[in-house]
Write a protein that holds these residues in place. Structure first.
Motif, PDB file in Angstrom:
ATOM      1  N   ARG A 313       0.442  -1.007   0.146  1.00  0.00           N
ATOM      2  CA  ARG A 313      -0.293  -0.077   0.224  1.00  0.00           C
ATOM      3  C   ARG A 313       0.710   1.593  -0.044  1.00  0.00           C
ATOM      4  NH1 ARG A 313      -3.476  -1.501   3.372  1.00  0.00           N
ATOM      5  NH2 ARG A 313      -2.350  -0.854   5.100  1.00  0.00           N
ATOM      6  N   ILE A 314       1.617   1.347   0.449  1.00  0.00           N
ATOM      7  CA  ILE A 314       2.595   2.787   0.759  1.00  0.00           C
ATOM      8  C   ILE A 314       3.123   2.698  -0.349  1.00  0.00           C
ATOM      9  CG2 ILE A 314       4.638   3.465   2.629  1.00  0.00           C
ATOM     10  CD1 ILE A 314       1.693   3.482   3.871  1.00  0.00           C
ATOM     11  N   THR A 315       3.819   1.711  -0.774  1.00  0.00           N
ATOM     12  CA  THR A 315       4.447   1.463  -2.141  1.00  0.00           C
ATOM     13  C   THR A 315       3.646   2.482  -3.187  1.00  0.00           C
ATOM     14  OG1 THR A 315       6.259   0.004  -1.845  1.00  0.00           O
ATOM     15  CG2 THR A 315       6.229   0.808  -4.020  1.00  0.00           C
ATOM     16  N   ALA A 316       2.442   1.880  -3.252  1.00  0.00           N
ATOM     17  CA  ALA A 316       1.417   2.236  -4.638  1.00  0.00           C
ATOM     18  C   ALA A 316       1.435   3.964  -4.061  1.00  0.00           C
ATOM     19  CB  ALA A 316       0.191   1.399  -4.747  1.00  0.00           C
ATOM     20  N   LEU A 318       2.741   5.609  -2.311  1.00  0.00           N
ATOM     21  CA  LEU A 318       4.162   6.748  -2.677  1.00  0.00           C
ATOM     22  C   LEU A 318       5.077   6.869  -4.078  1.00  0.00           C
ATOM     23  CD1 LEU A 318       6.146   7.218   0.745  1.00  0.00           C
ATOM     24  CD2 LEU A 318       4.300   8.650  -0.019  1.00  0.00           C
ATOM     25  N   ALA A 319       4.525   6.044  -4.884  1.00  0.00           N
ATOM     26  CA  ALA A 319       4.939   5.998  -5.872  1.00  0.00           C
ATOM     27  C   ALA A 319       5.198   7.636  -7.123  1.00  0.00           C
ATOM     28  CB  ALA A 319       4.191   4.554  -6.960  1.00  0.00           C
ATOM     29  N   PRO A 320       3.741   7.785  -6.968  1.00  0.00           N
ATOM     30  CA  PRO A 320       4.166   9.231  -7.799  1.00  0.00           C
ATOM     31  C   PRO A 320       4.854  10.317  -7.200  1.00  0.00           C
ATOM     32  CG  PRO A 320       1.337   8.583  -7.551  1.00  0.00           C
ATOM     33  CD  PRO A 320       2.161   7.334  -6.309  1.00  0.00           C
ATOM     34  N   PHE A 321       4.715  10.619  -6.178  1.00  0.00           N
ATOM     35  CA  PHE A 321       5.635  11.363  -5.724  1.00  0.00           C
ATOM     36  C   PHE A 321       6.832  11.147  -5.444  1.00  0.00           C
ATOM     37  CE2 PHE A 321       8.151  11.924  -1.251  1.00  0.00           C
ATOM     38  CZ  PHE A 321       8.075  12.842  -1.578  1.00  0.00           C
ATOM     39  N   ALA A 322       7.445  10.312  -5.340  1.00  0.00           N
ATOM     40  CA  ALA A 322       8.539   9.709  -6.702  1.00  0.00           C
ATOM     41  C   ALA A 322       8.927   9.669  -8.226  1.00  0.00           C
ATOM     42  CB  ALA A 322       9.125   8.354  -6.077  1.00  0.00           C
ATOM     43  N   TYR A 323       8.293   9.875  -8.537  1.00  0.00           N
ATOM     44  CA  TYR A 323       7.789   9.363 -10.317  1.00  0.00           C
ATOM     45  C   TYR A 323       8.638  10.737  -9.691  1.00  0.00           C
ATOM     46  CZ  TYR A 323       6.881   9.186 -14.883  1.00  0.00           C
ATOM     47  OH  TYR A 323       6.732   9.476 -16.306  1.00  0.00           O
ATOM     48  N   THR A 328      11.927   5.943  -8.618  1.00  0.00           N
ATOM     49  CA  THR A 328      11.616   4.337  -9.550  1.00  0.00           C
ATOM     50  C   THR A 328      11.987   3.117  -7.505  1.00  0.00           C
ATOM     51  OG1 THR A 328      12.591   4.316 -11.269  1.00  0.00           O
ATOM     52  CG2 THR A 328      10.814   2.316 -10.598  1.00  0.00           C
ATOM     53  N   LEU A 329      10.387   3.414  -7.098  1.00  0.00           N
ATOM     54  CA  LEU A 329      10.350   2.504  -5.947  1.00  0.00           C
ATOM     55  C   LEU A 329      10.282   0.960  -6.619  1.00  0.00           C
ATOM     56  CD1 LEU A 329       8.160   4.643  -3.419  1.00  0.00           C
ATOM     57  CD2 LEU A 329      10.819   4.720  -4.066  1.00  0.00           C
ATOM     58  N   SER A 330      10.587  -0.058  -5.772  1.00  0.00           N
ATOM     59  CA  SER A 330      10.628  -1.098  -6.143  1.00  0.00           C
ATOM     60  C   SER A 330      10.347  -2.001  -4.703  1.00  0.00           C
ATOM     61  CB  SER A 330      12.100  -1.670  -6.601  1.00  0.00           C
ATOM     62  OG  SER A 330      12.429  -3.413  -6.783  1.00  0.00           O
ATOM     63  N   LEU A 331       9.316  -2.743  -5.138  1.00  0.00           N
ATOM     64  CA  LEU A 331       9.004  -3.603  -3.614  1.00  0.00           C
ATOM     65  C   LEU A 331       9.320  -4.791  -4.212  1.00  0.00           C
ATOM     66  CD1 LEU A 331       7.419  -3.362  -1.385  1.00  0.00           C
ATOM     67  CD2 LEU A 331       5.103  -4.349  -2.516  1.00  0.00           C
ATOM     68  N   ARG A 332      10.147  -5.648  -2.815  1.00  0.00           N
ATOM     69  CA  ARG A 332      10.147  -7.304  -2.836  1.00  0.00           C
ATOM     70  C   ARG A 332       9.941  -7.544  -1.637  1.00  0.00           C
ATOM     71  NH1 ARG A 332      16.301  -8.066  -2.599  1.00  0.00           N
ATOM     72  NH2 ARG A 332      15.495  -9.672  -2.455  1.00  0.00           N
ATOM     73  N   PRO A 333       8.106  -7.924  -1.930  1.00  0.00           N
ATOM     74  CA  PRO A 333       7.444  -9.302  -0.545  1.00  0.00           C
ATOM     75  C   PRO A 333       7.590 -10.495  -0.131  1.00  0.00           C
ATOM     76  CG  PRO A 333       6.628  -9.060  -2.828  1.00  0.00           C
ATOM     77  CD  PRO A 333       7.534  -8.523  -2.955  1.00  0.00           C
ATOM     78  N   HIS A 334       7.155 -10.404   0.876  1.00  0.00           N
ATOM     79  CA  HIS A 334       7.541 -11.892   1.558  1.00  0.00           C
ATOM     80  C   HIS A 334       6.825 -12.755   1.243  1.00  0.00           C
ATOM     81  CE1 HIS A 334       9.092 -15.172   3.963  1.00  0.00           C
ATOM     82  NE2 HIS A 334      10.164 -14.726   4.458  1.00  0.00           N
ATOM     83  N   VAL A 347       3.372   1.400  11.499  1.00  0.00           N
ATOM     84  CA  VAL A 347       4.392   1.007  10.547  1.00  0.00           C
ATOM     85  C   VAL A 347       4.445   1.436   9.370  1.00  0.00           C
ATOM     86  CG1 VAL A 347       5.039  -1.121   8.969  1.00  0.00           C
ATOM     87  CG2 VAL A 347       4.379  -1.832  11.573  1.00  0.00           C
ATOM     88  N   GLU A 348       3.020   1.759   9.276  1.00  0.00           N
ATOM     89  CA  GLU A 348       3.370   2.987   8.507  1.00  0.00           C
ATOM     90  C   GLU A 348       4.154   4.640   8.112  1.00  0.00           C
ATOM     91  OE1 GLU A 348      -1.453   3.672   7.205  1.00  0.00           O
ATOM     92  OE2 GLU A 348      -1.269   1.739   5.967  1.00  0.00           O
ATOM     93  N   LEU A 349       3.092   4.860   9.393  1.00  0.00           N
ATOM     94  CA  LEU A 349       4.302   6.448   9.338  1.00  0.00           C
ATOM     95  C   LEU A 349       6.291   5.813   8.981  1.00  0.00           C
ATOM     96  CD1 LEU A 349       2.138   7.961  12.306  1.00  0.00           C
ATOM     97  CD2 LEU A 349       2.639   8.767   9.771  1.00  0.00           C
ATOM     98  N   ALA A 350       6.670   5.254   9.379  1.00  0.00           N
ATOM     99  CA  ALA A 350       8.021   4.845   9.744  1.00  0.00           C
ATOM    100  C   ALA A 350       7.440   4.541   8.486  1.00  0.00           C
ATOM    101  CB  ALA A 350       7.760   3.307  11.034  1.00  0.00           C
ATOM    102  N   LEU A 351       7.537   3.438   7.984  1.00  0.00           N
ATOM    103  CA  LEU A 351       7.605   3.376   6.333  1.00  0.00           C
ATOM    104  C   LEU A 351       7.744   4.195   5.169  1.00  0.00           C
ATOM    105  CD1 LEU A 351       9.083   1.317   4.589  1.00  0.00           C
ATOM    106  CD2 LEU A 351       6.195   0.230   4.203  1.00  0.00           C
ATOM    107  N   VAL A 352       6.930   5.430   5.690  1.00  0.00           N
ATOM    108  CA  VAL A 352       6.826   6.529   5.151  1.00  0.00           C
ATOM    109  C   VAL A 352       7.691   7.540   4.774  1.00  0.00           C
ATOM    110  CG1 VAL A 352       5.252   8.335   4.137  1.00  0.00           C
ATOM    111  CG2 VAL A 352       4.048   6.336   4.681  1.00  0.00           C
ATOM    112  N   ASN A 353       7.927   7.697   6.277  1.00  0.00           N
ATOM    113  CA  ASN A 353       9.089   8.886   6.285  1.00  0.00           C
ATOM    114  C   ASN A 353      10.628   8.513   6.130  1.00  0.00           C
ATOM    115  OD1 ASN A 353       8.765  11.188   8.576  1.00  0.00           O
ATOM    116  ND2 ASN A 353       7.040   9.388   9.654  1.00  0.00           N
ATOM    117  N   LEU A 354      10.813   6.878   6.052  1.00  0.00           N
ATOM    118  CA  LEU A 354      11.785   5.903   5.623  1.00  0.00           C
ATOM    119  C   LEU A 354      12.416   6.215   3.890  1.00  0.00           C
ATOM    120  CD1 LEU A 354      12.871   3.205   7.584  1.00  0.00           C
ATOM    121  CD2 LEU A 354      14.216   5.274   7.429  1.00  0.00           C
ATOM    122  N   VAL A 355      10.483   5.770   3.884  1.00  0.00           N
ATOM    123  CA  VAL A 355      10.703   6.126   1.617  1.00  0.00           C
ATOM    124  C   VAL A 355      11.099   7.540   1.346  1.00  0.00           C
ATOM    125  CG1 VAL A 355       9.340   5.845  -0.088  1.00  0.00           C
ATOM    126  CG2 VAL A 355       9.341   4.638   1.594  1.00  0.00           C
TER     127      VAL A 355
END
Length: 451
Positions: A313-316, A318-323, A328-334, A347-355
Motif C-alpha cells: 500500500r505505501i509503495t503504491a 508514494l510511487a507518484p511522489f517518487a516518480y 523508481t520504487l521497487s517492492l520485494r514482498p515476502h 508501521v505505515e508512518l515509519a515506512l513513509v518517513n524512510l521512503v
C-alpha cells in the motif's frame, strides 16, 4: 545488552548464607580450641576407643584377638601395644609387648580401671588398663601408646567435631538457609508485584491499578507516589502533544491557501522556488503531526499487522511522489505473510518517513523496499550513502548532514526511531551493497512474545 543482574532475594540469601558459614567457622574454631586444650580427655577417649575395638575382636575359640584388629599395632610397632591377660595373670595375646612395662603386667590392680603416663627420654607413653568380661571369665586388657604415630588423638578430636558440630549444626544450617530463602522471597513478593506493575506503565497511558493488596507501607507509598508522578507527566505530555497537533492543524489551512494562490501566479523561476519552499513547509507540518501521533501511539498487547500488505500500500501511494522526482520504487514482498506485534498506523508512518527521506535526500534513482527476512522491513537506495562517522547522529531530531538537500527539517528519521521504540521494535542503519544507505525496521512476533 547487559546480562540480567541477580534478584534481591538471591543477593540476600547469598549474604545470609555467608554470614551463617562465617558463624559455623567461628564455632568450629572455638570448639577446636576448647577440645584441644583438654588433651587428657582426648587421650582417654582415643585409648578407650582402641580398647573397645580390641574387646569386640576377641575370639572365644582361640582366646585371642582377631588379626584384623591388629593392623594398627603391626603398622606402628614402636607406637602401640596391647596385652590380654586372664584372671591368673597369664598372657593370652599381645602385640609389641616390649612397649608395656613389666610392672604394668604384674600389678595387683587387676580388676580396676586405671590410666597412667610415663615420661622417658624417648617420649611419652600412655598406659590404660581395664577389666574385660569374657565368656571364659574376667580378663584384663592393657593398651600402650608411645608418641601416637597413628594420630589417634587427632582422630578423637575429629570425632568430637563430627559429633558435636557437623552432625547437629549442618542440618540446622541447611534448614535455616532454606527457611531464610523462603521467608525472603515471601517478604519481597510485594516488591516483585510493584516491579511487574511498573513494567506495564507506558507514556501517555494512565497507570493501571496494582493487583497486590495490603502492601507494606514503604512499597505502598512508592506505588502511590509513582502514580501521582505519572499522572502529572501524562497531563504535561498530553498538553504538549495537543499543542503540537493544534499548531500543525492551524498551519495546514494557510498553507492550503498559499498553495492555491501560487497556482494562480504566472509560471517562472520565482514561482517555482516558492512552490518548492511551500512544499517543504507542508512536509514539515506533516512531520510535526507525525511526531504527535508517534508520542500518542496506543500499542496494546493485541495489536497485529501484516508487513506485506503495508509495504504494498505505501509503495503504491508514494510511487507518484517518487516518480515526480525521477525515482523508481521497487517492492520485494515476502513469499509468506509476515504478521508482527505492532499497529498498522505506526508501521505505515515509519515506512513513509524512510521512503520520503530516501527520495528527497539520497540522490538515488532506485529505492528498493524489502519485506523480510523475518519480521523486518528494509528501505535500500543506491545513492551517495551516509558517512560511517555520522551513523550515531542520523536519528537525532533536527540533525542534518553536511550534504543534505535543502528543505529538510531533520525530523523524519527521529520520528522513525520514536515510532519503533513505542512499538518495542528498533531501527538500524547500514551501508547497502551498492554503496547507498539501508534502513531496517525490526519488529517482534508471536514467537518472540512467548520466549
Amino acid at each position: 545488552m547487559s546480562s540480567r543482574q541477580p534478584t534481591l532475594a538471591k543477593n540476600l540469601t547469598y549474604r545470609l548464607t555467608w554470614i551463617l558459614l562465617f558463624a559455623i567457622v567461628i564455632n568450629v574454631i572455638v570448639v577446636g580450641i576448647y577440645y584441644s586444650s583438654d588433651r587428657e580427655s582426648l587421650e582417654r577417649e582415643a585409648i578407650e576407643k582402641q580398647l573397645s575395638l580390641l574387646t569386640k575382636a576377641f575370639d572365644d575359640t582361640d582366646l585371642n584377638i582377631r588379626s584384623q584388629a591388629k593392623t594398627l599395632f603391626r603398622s606402628h610397632p614402636q607406637g602401640y601395644a596391647f596385652a590380654l591377660l586372664d584372671h591368673q595373670g597369664n598372657l593370652l595375646d599381645a602385640e609389641n609387648e616390649a612397649l608395656i612395662p613389666q610392672q604394668a603386667l604384674h600389678t595387683d590392680l587387676f580388676a580396676q580401671h586405671w590410666q597412667t603416663r610415663l615420661t622417658t627420654p624417648e617420649g611419652v607413653t600412655l598406659l590404660m588398663s581395664q577389666p574385660v568380661e569374657l565368656p571364659s571369665g574376667t580378663a584384663r586388657l592393657i593398651f600402650a601408646m608411645h608418641n601416637d604415630p597413628g594420630h589417634l588423638i587427632l582422630r578423637a578430636l575429629a570425632s568430637e567435631f563430627l559429633t558435636h558440630i557437623w552432625i547437629p549444626i549442618l542440618p540446622v544450617a541447611v534448614m535455616m538457609i532454606g527457611a531464610n530463602h523462603f521467608m525472603i522471597r515471601r517478604g519481597l513478593r510485594p516488591v516483585r508485584h510493584a516491579a511487574n506493575w511498573a513494567r506495564t506503565i507506558q507514556p501517555g497511558i494512565p497507570a493501571p491499578p496494582i493487583e497486590e493488596e495490603n502492601l507494606p507501607a514503604e512499597i505502598d507509598d512508592l506505588v502511590h507516589s509513582t502514580q501521582r508522578t505519572l499522572e502529572r507527566l501524562n497531563i504535561a505530555l498530553l498538553a504538549e502533544q495537543r499543542r503540537g497537533a493544534e499548531i500543525a492543524h492551524a498551519l495546514r489551512t494557510p498553507i492550503a491557501v498559499l498553495t492555491a494562490r501560487l497556482a494562480l501566479l504566472p509560471a517562472g523561476d520565482n514561482t517555482e522556488k516558492l512552490c518548492t519552499d511551500l512544499a517543504s513547509l507542508a512536509r514539515t507540518v506533516h512531520q510535526v503531526l507525525a511526531c504527535s501521533k508517534a508520542d500518542a501511539l496506543d500499542i496494546s498487547s493485541e495489536s497485529r499487522c501484516e508487513l506485506n500488505q503495508i509495504a504494498t500500500r505505501i509503495t503504491a501511494n508514494l510511487a507518484p511522489f517518487a516518480y515526480e522526482r525521477g525515482v523508481t520504487l521497487s517492492l520485494r514482498p515476502h513469499t509468506n505473510p509476515v504478521i508482527v506485534r505492532a499497529t498498522q498506523e505506526g508501521v505505515e508512518l515509519a515506512l513513509v518517513n524512510l521512503v520520503e527521506n530516501a527520495v528527497l535526500h539520497s540522490g538515488t534513482q532506485i529505492i528498493e523496499i524489502t519485506v523480510g527476512p523475518g519480521a523486518t522491513l528494509s528501505v535500500r537506495d543506491e545513492g551517495r550513502g551516509i558517512p560511517t562517522e555520522s551513523f550515531h547522529h542520523v536519528f537525532d531530531a533536527f540533525w542534518r548532514g553536511e550534504e543534505a538537500a535543502e528543505g529538510g527539517s531533520g525530523l523524519g528519521l527521529a520520528i522513525v526511531q520514536r515510532l519503533q521504540l513505542a512499538q518495542k521494535g528498533s531501527v538500524t542503519l547500514s551501508t547497502s551493497p551498492k554503496g547507498g544507505a539501508e534502513f531496517t525496521l525490526f519488529y517482534s512476533t508471536e514467537n518472540d512474545a512467548r520466549k
